[in-house]
Design a protein around this motif. Structure first.
Motif, PDB file in Angstrom:
ATOM      1  N   SER A 175      -2.658   3.690  -1.229  1.00 20.68           N
ATOM      2  CA  SER A 175      -3.306   2.507  -1.898  1.00 20.68           C
ATOM      3  C   SER A 175      -4.486   1.657  -2.807  1.00 20.68           C
ATOM      4  O   SER A 175      -4.130   1.760  -4.512  1.00 20.68           O
ATOM      5  CB  SER A 175      -2.384   1.243  -1.427  1.00 20.68           C
ATOM      6  N   LEU A 176      -5.610   2.069  -2.355  1.00 18.66           N
ATOM      7  CA  LEU A 176      -6.926   1.992  -2.855  1.00 18.66           C
ATOM      8  C   LEU A 176      -6.811   3.226  -3.897  1.00 18.66           C
ATOM      9  O   LEU A 176      -7.707   2.726  -4.731  1.00 18.66           O
ATOM     10  CB  LEU A 176      -8.055   1.679  -2.066  1.00 18.66           C
TER      11      LEU A 176
ATOM     12  N   ALA B  22      -5.115   2.337  -6.647  1.00 21.92           N
ATOM     13  CA  ALA B  22      -6.035   1.213  -7.529  1.00 21.92           C
ATOM     14  C   ALA B  22      -7.204   1.324  -8.042  1.00 21.92           C
ATOM     15  O   ALA B  22      -7.503   1.102  -9.562  1.00 21.92           O
ATOM     16  CB  ALA B  22      -6.470   0.183  -6.357  1.00 21.92           C
TER      17      ALA B  22
ATOM     18  N   GLU C 246      -1.756  -3.578   2.572  1.00 26.39           N
ATOM     19  CA  GLU C 246      -1.453  -3.861   0.915  1.00 26.39           C
ATOM     20  C   GLU C 246      -2.375  -5.026   1.220  1.00 26.39           C
ATOM     21  O   GLU C 246      -3.143  -5.962   0.260  1.00 26.39           O
ATOM     22  CB  GLU C 246      -0.015  -4.849   1.493  1.00 26.39           C
ATOM     23  N   GLU C 247      -2.959  -6.180   2.064  1.00 26.87           N
ATOM     24  CA  GLU C 247      -3.140  -7.435   2.228  1.00 26.87           C
ATOM     25  C   GLU C 247      -4.900  -6.440   2.142  1.00 26.87           C
ATOM     26  O   GLU C 247      -5.891  -7.574   1.165  1.00 26.87           O
ATOM     27  CB  GLU C 247      -3.303  -8.329   3.670  1.00 26.87           C
TER      28      GLU C 247
ATOM     29  N   THR D 202      -5.789  -3.903   0.117  1.00 20.19           N
ATOM     30  CA  THR D 202      -6.294  -3.720  -1.191  1.00 20.19           C
ATOM     31  C   THR D 202      -6.526  -4.205  -2.081  1.00 20.19           C
ATOM     32  O   THR D 202      -7.373  -3.244  -2.781  1.00 20.19           O
ATOM     33  CB  THR D 202      -4.853  -2.280  -1.562  1.00 20.19           C
ATOM     34  N   ALA D 203      -6.176  -5.299  -2.726  1.00 20.54           N
ATOM     35  CA  ALA D 203      -6.459  -5.354  -3.317  1.00 20.54           C
ATOM     36  C   ALA D 203      -8.367  -6.461  -4.152  1.00 20.54           C
ATOM     37  O   ALA D 203      -9.061  -5.912  -4.462  1.00 20.54           O
ATOM     38  CB  ALA D 203      -5.700  -7.025  -4.240  1.00 20.54           C
ATOM     39  N   PRO D 204      -8.375  -6.645  -2.702  1.00 22.50           N
ATOM     40  CA  PRO D 204     -10.099  -7.465  -2.448  1.00 22.50           C
ATOM     41  C   PRO D 204     -11.197  -5.891  -2.163  1.00 22.50           C
ATOM     42  O   PRO D 204     -11.933  -6.356  -2.748  1.00 22.50           O
ATOM     43  CB  PRO D 204      -9.860  -8.446  -1.138  1.00 22.50           C
TER      44      PRO D 204
ATOM     45  N   ALA E 166     -10.553  -3.079  -3.688  1.00 25.97           N
ATOM     46  CA  ALA E 166     -10.644  -2.745  -5.019  1.00 25.97           C
ATOM     47  C   ALA E 166     -11.845  -3.372  -5.752  1.00 25.97           C
ATOM     48  O   ALA E 166     -11.973  -2.553  -6.573  1.00 25.97           O
ATOM     49  CB  ALA E 166      -9.437  -2.534  -5.218  1.00 25.97           C
ATOM     50  N   LYS E 167     -11.271  -4.335  -5.689  1.00 29.26           N
ATOM     51  CA  LYS E 167     -12.830  -5.846  -6.270  1.00 29.26           C
ATOM     52  C   LYS E 167     -13.971  -5.677  -5.214  1.00 29.26           C
ATOM     53  O   LYS E 167     -14.866  -4.961  -6.955  1.00 29.26           O
ATOM     54  CB  LYS E 167     -12.509  -7.139  -6.202  1.00 29.26           C
TER      55      LYS E 167
END
Length: 711
Positions: A467-468, A471, A696-697, A699-701, A703-704
């Protein structure tokens, strides 16, 4: 004119007869043992105007038609399908279309099942987030094995076995084969003239005897003769029939055995069951299939994810079928279906290369393990292979070994055979150099990150790599280095001796209340019964001068153990809630734990700079279910907030105060009941859904954070 016409009819009949008879003979050969043909029906009376040539043609065609009908009935009874003809080498036009692969452009960790490595190291070269350009099997022993036990074997279209090398091997004897669920074992052999001797002083691999015995007794059905760097060999009729049976797991194991090649590397590109490749098209391929194994809510959506991050979405039909068009046949894709929050993938794997138009894709939503009678696990059946000699990388397990753990407690919820990598951790094989320039993260923690309950491909670090990677649009490695009871102090040797050698961009640390508490000498003694001076787990203590000092585990810890007391340091605050109440009312041992955590982090950063710690919660959110917030009443009547949400609030405040980077997954009531639990119902460790959820939780932070760092 009549003679010419009759002659043309006779020639056409003869060509048709030869073609159909060849077709029938090939297909009938696949039945073992063959059944007698059904007698053809008698021909109808000839028309009065027909010539003798016409009569003969009609009778022969009717007889051939009857044979075809018989063949179709036989194949239908066997669960097979009738193909136009059995492919021959010329049908391949130099290449095959992979139907089902052990080694290909996505690799075994993006598929399913258990992948095992013995007598060598397995390295994938990754030019992108998912894509694998080649799989290098670095042989260390006189005999080496790759063994894959897939959960599903969707290979009904397969006609040949194809092996492609990045460079042809020059040394050793290669055996490739299958252990089948019907009792067969068969193999192909490439025996090269050059052999190498096994280096002295190596410990022999701990092989799975049941599989190896069957593989060693496999029937050799052919030799491998390379044409350049590849070979395509036909599958024997018995194997073709077995695969066409439609059984979920026709192949129990797919194995590669290498003898006499120590010190060399076999560079695989493809090891696949294939069919003839269709002609290239500019419009892409169509993928279709069906969801099986459970009820699906109306209007359920399904997603096709590409390596680039692009998505296509569709809605399942009433019967569970789905279809996608214009899919690039050469690039990895992933089908994603969310049911009861769990993300299901195709039986081909979480990722696969489409290759050709296919309508046989299946998403099976049934669990792999089901405890029908609710029996309790027998922990006495557990089998662990500890390190046979001290690990230079602070690992507990023997490199490249199986670990078996059925769990403990009142109900068995999993039956887990997992596998340890080349460095002694439950993970894929890892290497200190980074030739593909992947983003690298280390992952430490306790038994939640060890994750004996699941296989490596189901673990959060492997899912997070994917997932990373998608992204960030590049390959990512998340290197697991956890140990049981692994707080930041206990994991110091793993950071010092292992993860610090990878040049990681950040080190993830699982931060849960139970692990933070045990870095306090007071809470370690009161909660686990360990004497801080003689602990069973490595820890940090202040020495006589007040300096923070690391202490290894004591070999005589049991002499100093005491029974845990779980005291209330402050009346009204249970021991387990010590770190979950606000700092202004937190008992002193709880504050001591956070202070020790801070000092340990500073110690590690001073002696091993560049860790860039990222602390994350998750276990507390997963375990609390629908009781994540509570209120405690102190002796003076004061009411204070506590519970998992209280601990996460404390971590947020603590990180902000100390300038640490922290990520806290969200709380959600969606995961409060069976079957949506993030931990097993009777076991506090992450369920398979929990591993998906945490990845999933995060991945987004992450990646940022990583994107901001790279600027």
């Amino acid at each position: 004119m009549v003679v010419a016409i009759c002659g043309g009819i006779a020639a056409t009949v003869e060509k048709t007869r030869r073609y159909i008879n060849q077709r029938i003979d090939r297909m009938l050969a696949e039945r073992t043992p063959p059944k007698p043909e059904i007698p053809p029906p008698p021909p109808p009376p000839p028309a009065p105007v027909q010539s003798s040539f016409d009569k003969k043609a009609q009778i022969e065609l009717q007889q051939l038609s009857a044979r075809v009908t018989t063949l179709e009935a036989l194949l239908a009874g066997a669960g097979g399908t009738l193909v136009d003809h059995a492919p021959v080498a010329s049908d391949y036009r130099g290449q095959g279309a992979p139907v089902f692969a052990m080694l290909d452009a996505v690799g075994p960790y993006r598929k399913n099942g258990l992948f095992e490595i013995y007598g060598g190291n397995f390295r994938e070269r990754r030019p992108g987030p998912i894509s694998v350009s080649e799989a290098d099997f670095e042989i260390t022993h006189g005999q080496a094995w790759l063994i894959w036990s897939p959960d599903f074997t969707p290979a009904k279209d397969a006609t040949h076995l194809q092996i492609k090398f990045a460079a042809p091997p020059t040394t050793g004897k290669l055996t490739v084969g299958f252990v089948l669920d019907d009792g067969q074992s068969l193999s192909w052999v490439l025996d090269l003239a050059a052999k190498s001797a096994e280096p002295a002083g190596l410990l022999p691999p701990i092989l799975p005897d049941d599989i190896v015995t069957r593989a060693n007794n496999a029937q050799v059905v052919g030799d491998i003769k390379l044409a350049g760097n590849q070979v395509t060999v036909p599958l024997p009729p018995s194997l073709v029939l077995n695969l066409r049976s439609g059984r979920t797991k026709a192949i129990s194991q797919w194995f590669v055995k290498v003898d006499g090649a120590a010190g060399t590397t076999m560079r695989f590109q493809t090891l696949a069951l294939v069919r003839p490749a269709p002609k290239a098209t500019s419009t892409g391929v169509a993928l279709a299939g069906k969801v099986v194994g459970g009820d699906i809510a109306p209007n359920t959506s399904i997603e096709l994810l590409e390596e680039s991050g692009a998505t296509k979405k569709s809605v399942l039909a009433a019967d569970g079928s789905f279809a996608f068009t214009a899919v690039d046949p050469t690039k990895p894709v992933s089908l994603r279906l969310r049911r009861e929050e769990f993300e299901h993938s195709a039986t081909l794997g979480r990722w696969f290369v489409p290759s050709y138009d296919r309508d046989d894709l299946v998403i099976d939503v049934r669990p792999i393990y089901v405890n029908e009678d609710g029996h309790a696990p027998d922990s006495a059946r557990a089998k662990f292979n500890g390190a046979r000699k001290p690990s230079p990388y602070a690992a507990f397990y023997e490199p490249h070994s199986r670990q078996y753990w059925p769990g403990a407690g009142t109900v068995q919820e999993y039956d887990s055979t997992t596998f340890v990598n080349n460095q002694g951790y439950v993970d894929r094989d890892r290497f200190f150099d980074n030739p593909d320039n992947c983003v690298r993260l280390a992952s430490t923690g306790g038994s939640d990150m060890v994750a004996l309950q699941v296989r490596p491909f189901e673990k959060v670090n492997i899912i997070l790599e994917e997932s990373l990677g998608v992204a960030l649009h590049r390959c990512v490695e998340v290197i697991s280095a956890a140990t049981d009871n692994g707080d930041i102090g206990t994991n110091y040797p793993r950071i010092r001796d292992y993860t610090s050698k990878f040049g990681v961009q950040a080190t993830l640390v699982s931060m849960l209340a139970g692990l933070v508490s045990q870095v306090s000498p007071t809470m370690l003694h009161d909660g686990l019964g360990f004497d801080p001076e003689n602990s069973a787990i490595p820890n940090f203590l202040h020495d006589a001068s007040g300096a923070l000092t690391f202490r290894t585990a004591s070999p005589v810890f049991s002499v100093f153990m005491a029974k845990p007391t779980y005291p209330e340091y402050v009346k009204g605050i249970p021991f387990g809630e010590t770190l979950r109440v606000p700092f202004d009312v937190m008992p002193q041992p709880g504050k001591e734990a956070f202070q020790y955590w801070t000092e340990i982090v500073s110690y590690i950063e001073k002696h091993h700079p560049g860790q860039n710690f990222i602390f994350h919660t998750g276990v507390d959110q997963a375990q609390c279910r629908k009781n994540c917030e509570s209120t405690l009443t102190l002796a003076d009547g004061t009411k204070v907030a506590a519970g998992a949400k209280g601990f996460v609030r404390n971590v947020t405040e603590y990180c902000a105060k100390n300038g640490y980077t922290c990520v806290n997954p969200n709380f959600s009531d969606r995961y409060g009941e069976v079957p949506r639990l993030l931990t097993f119902q009777f076991d506090g460790h992450y369920s398979k859904l929990g591993h998906q959820w945490l990845a999933e939780e995060l991945t987004a932070p992450l990646a940022k954070i990583l994107s901001d760092t790279s600027r």
